[in-house]
Design a protein around this motif. Structure first.
Motif, PDB file in Angstrom:
ATOM      1  N   HIS A 236      65.649  52.255  62.921  1.00  0.00           N
ATOM      2  CA  HIS A 236      65.521  50.805  63.014  1.00  0.00           C
ATOM      3  C   HIS A 236      65.180  50.381  64.438  1.00  0.00           C
ATOM      4  O   HIS A 236      65.837  50.821  65.389  1.00  0.00           O
ATOM      5  CB  HIS A 236      66.857  50.169  62.591  1.00  0.00           C
ATOM      6  N   CYS A 237      64.174  49.517  64.586  1.00  0.00           N
ATOM      7  CA  CYS A 237      63.819  48.992  65.909  1.00  0.00           C
ATOM      8  C   CYS A 237      64.536  47.663  66.128  1.00  0.00           C
ATOM      9  O   CYS A 237      64.348  46.721  65.364  1.00  0.00           O
ATOM     10  CB  CYS A 237      62.309  48.795  66.031  1.00  0.00           C
ATOM     11  N   GLU A 238      65.349  47.607  67.183  1.00  0.00           N
ATOM     12  CA  GLU A 238      66.102  46.385  67.464  1.00  0.00           C
ATOM     13  C   GLU A 238      65.215  45.266  67.991  1.00  0.00           C
ATOM     14  O   GLU A 238      65.614  44.111  67.994  1.00  0.00           O
ATOM     15  CB  GLU A 238      67.206  46.668  68.488  1.00  0.00           C
ATOM     16  N   ASP A 239      64.017  45.597  68.467  1.00  0.00           N
ATOM     17  CA  ASP A 239      63.150  44.557  69.024  1.00  0.00           C
ATOM     18  C   ASP A 239      62.256  43.900  67.976  1.00  0.00           C
ATOM     19  O   ASP A 239      62.317  42.697  67.789  1.00  0.00           O
ATOM     20  CB  ASP A 239      62.340  45.112  70.197  1.00  0.00           C
ATOM     21  N   CYS A 240      61.458  44.698  67.232  1.00  0.00           N
ATOM     22  CA  CYS A 240      60.550  44.053  66.270  1.00  0.00           C
ATOM     23  C   CYS A 240      61.105  44.107  64.851  1.00  0.00           C
ATOM     24  O   CYS A 240      60.490  43.570  63.930  1.00  0.00           O
ATOM     25  CB  CYS A 240      59.158  44.671  66.340  1.00  0.00           C
ATOM     26  N   LEU A 241      62.264  44.769  64.643  1.00  0.00           N
ATOM     27  CA  LEU A 241      62.943  44.867  63.339  1.00  0.00           C
ATOM     28  C   LEU A 241      62.208  45.766  62.349  1.00  0.00           C
ATOM     29  O   LEU A 241      62.469  45.734  61.146  1.00  0.00           O
ATOM     30  CB  LEU A 241      63.195  43.483  62.723  1.00  0.00           C
ATOM     31  N   THR A 257      60.345  56.110  70.526  1.00  0.00           N
ATOM     32  CA  THR A 257      59.788  54.772  70.719  1.00  0.00           C
ATOM     33  C   THR A 257      59.322  54.229  69.369  1.00  0.00           C
ATOM     34  O   THR A 257      58.960  54.986  68.476  1.00  0.00           O
ATOM     35  CB  THR A 257      58.568  54.795  71.675  1.00  0.00           C
ATOM     36  N   CYS A 258      59.347  52.899  69.259  1.00  0.00           N
ATOM     37  CA  CYS A 258      58.959  52.250  68.007  1.00  0.00           C
ATOM     38  C   CYS A 258      57.448  52.356  67.823  1.00  0.00           C
ATOM     39  O   CYS A 258      56.691  51.963  68.717  1.00  0.00           O
ATOM     40  CB  CYS A 258      59.389  50.789  68.048  1.00  0.00           C
ATOM     41  N   PRO A 259      57.001  52.907  66.686  1.00  0.00           N
ATOM     42  CA  PRO A 259      55.553  53.033  66.461  1.00  0.00           C
ATOM     43  C   PRO A 259      54.857  51.669  66.326  1.00  0.00           C
ATOM     44  O   PRO A 259      53.647  51.579  66.468  1.00  0.00           O
ATOM     45  CB  PRO A 259      55.456  53.823  65.151  1.00  0.00           C
ATOM     46  N   VAL A 260      55.626  50.608  66.086  1.00  0.00           N
ATOM     47  CA  VAL A 260      55.009  49.289  65.914  1.00  0.00           C
ATOM     48  C   VAL A 260      54.899  48.556  67.247  1.00  0.00           C
ATOM     49  O   VAL A 260      53.843  48.055  67.619  1.00  0.00           O
ATOM     50  CB  VAL A 260      55.800  48.438  64.888  1.00  0.00           C
ATOM     51  N   CYS A 261      56.033  48.477  68.016  1.00  0.00           N
ATOM     52  CA  CYS A 261      56.024  47.642  69.229  1.00  0.00           C
ATOM     53  C   CYS A 261      56.226  48.437  70.518  1.00  0.00           C
ATOM     54  O   CYS A 261      56.184  47.872  71.602  1.00  0.00           O
ATOM     55  CB  CYS A 261      57.070  46.538  69.111  1.00  0.00           C
ATOM     56  N   GLY A 262      56.498  49.745  70.400  1.00  0.00           N
ATOM     57  CA  GLY A 262      56.655  50.564  71.597  1.00  0.00           C
ATOM     58  C   GLY A 262      58.037  50.496  72.242  1.00  0.00           C
ATOM     59  O   GLY A 262      58.295  51.161  73.247  1.00  0.00           O
TER      60      GLY A 262
HETATM   61 ZN   LIG Z   1      59.638  47.785  67.275  1.00  0.00          ZN
END
Ligand SMILES: [Zn+2]
Length: 375
Positions: A236-241, A257-262
């Motif tokens: 789970h990414c805490e920044d972009c969810l 790292t988040c593949p969506v927002c880094g």
């Molecule tokens: Zn993210």
């Protein structure tokens, strides 16, 4: 005081503050659990349609005996068990008061479950059910019903407690009620598997302060093996969810790292239950078995109707949280879901809250398809 529930009359002592914990004197009765008990009665009816042979029911923490009284009224052969002498007397009196024949026993329920078999075992403890689940899976033939009220450990808000109790890592996310339910299911499925039993959830809900689930048992080691395949991890990414689901006993690739927002603010939860939390067809039968004498019939019907049509994904989104994240005003939920469906995705409401929804779209696909205009 005497009160009526499900057309039956029960003598109870209410706790001093009228609602919460059973730490006060007297035999505890929790009026806020009426929805839970109404749905239980409907499940017991529906389950007898599914398995007509089923007849014995254990109310494992009887207290006032309300669950046992209601199950006995449905024709189940009921045993009410409590470790407290006064509770056993009250449960017995309540059964007699309603002209129902059942057994009330003063026992340690774990000992009872290791000596006797019941078709249905109902665990409705204060807090965590963990101290009773090993015995429940060893002493139940068909159905185990479980309430857990320790929502903070389950959903990751009290993470260390959750890790200790449930032997899994829960994470505190924007879908915390579902995280809690899946943490509970993970522990239940793994515990049952230790006894070569598959415990498949056929109906579950999270209501205000508790999770409740109904697990159908299959006593074949191969079935238990298959069910364990439905455990895995949520990244789970805490920044972009954004979230990524990974099946299997071991996480193969914990992302850094988040593949969506880094972002590097990633949480991994698991092993968690990734499979269905309910069987839609069974839930539909349960819904049909709700009846007018139930005090919460309308609420129960709305709840089960949402569960029945929930699409099967391991996490849900909160529409308001997403719109806030994107800096846009939230629109009507139906419009939002229609936008997703019109873009070719599956989407449904989710019973966890009025703003909860499920979809097979990813976070950026949801934004592209359904984010309302900024003005
Ligand atoms: Zn993210």
């Amino acid at each position: 005081m005497e009160l009526t529930e499900g057309g039956l009359s029960i003598e109870v002592e209410t706790p001093r503050d009228g609602t919460s914990e059973g730490s006060g004197d007297g035999v505890f009765f929790n009026p806020t659990m009426e929805l839970n008990r109404d749905i239980t009665v409907a499940v017991l009816r529906a389950y007898q349609e599914r398995e007509p042979r089923v007849s014995t029911y254990l109310d494992a923490m009887a207290a006032s005996g309300i669950r046992g009284v209601r199950a006995a009224n449905e024709g189940y052969e009921v045993t009410c068990c409590d470790i407290d002498t006064e509770a056993v007397d009250v449960a017995q009196a309540n059964l007699e008061h309603n002209d129902l024949k059942a057994t009330a026993v003063e026992r340690n329920v774990n000992a009872l479950l290791h000596e006797s078999l019941f078709d249905v075992v109902d665990l409705d403890p204060f807090g965590t059910p963990i101290p009773f689940i090993d015995a429940a899976f060893s002493g139940a033939r068909n159905l185990v019903c479980v309430t857990a009220t320790d929502t903070a450990p389950l959903c990751g808000a009290h993470k260390q407690s959750g890790i200790r109790k449930y032997s899994t890592v829960p994470q505190n996310t924007d879908y915390h009620p579902e995280m809690g339910l899946r943490t509970l299911l993970s522990a239940l499925v793994r515990t049952a598997a230790r006894y070569d039993v598959a415990a498949q959830p056929i109906c579950s809900h999270v209501s205000r302060h508790y999770a409740r689930t109904y697990l159908e048992l299959d006593h074949r080691a191969t079935a238990a093996d298959s069910l364990l395949e439905e455990l895995g991890y949520i990244h789970h990414c805490e920044d972009c969810l954004a979230r990524r689901i990974e099946g299997g006993h071991h996480p193969q690739s914990v992302p850094q790292t988040c593949p969506v927002c880094g972002s590097n603010r990633l949480l991994t939860a698991g092993p968690t239950w990734l499979g269905p939390v309910a069987d839609s067809e069974f839930v539909s039968t349960v819904r049909r078995e709700l009846s007018a004498e139930m005090g919460t019939v309308s609420r129960a019907d709305r709840l089960l109707s949402t569960i029945e049509s929930e699409i099967d994904t391991p996490t849900h989104y909160d529409q308001h949280r997403l719109c806030k994240q994107w800096g846009v005003p939230a629109n009507a939920m139906d419009e939002f879901l229609d936008d997703l469906r019109n873009a070719g995705y599956e989407a449904s409401r989710a019973h966890y809250s009025g703003t909860a929804f499920k979809t097979n779209a990813t976070i950026d696909e949801i934004q592209a398809a359904a984010a309302p205009d900024a003005d």
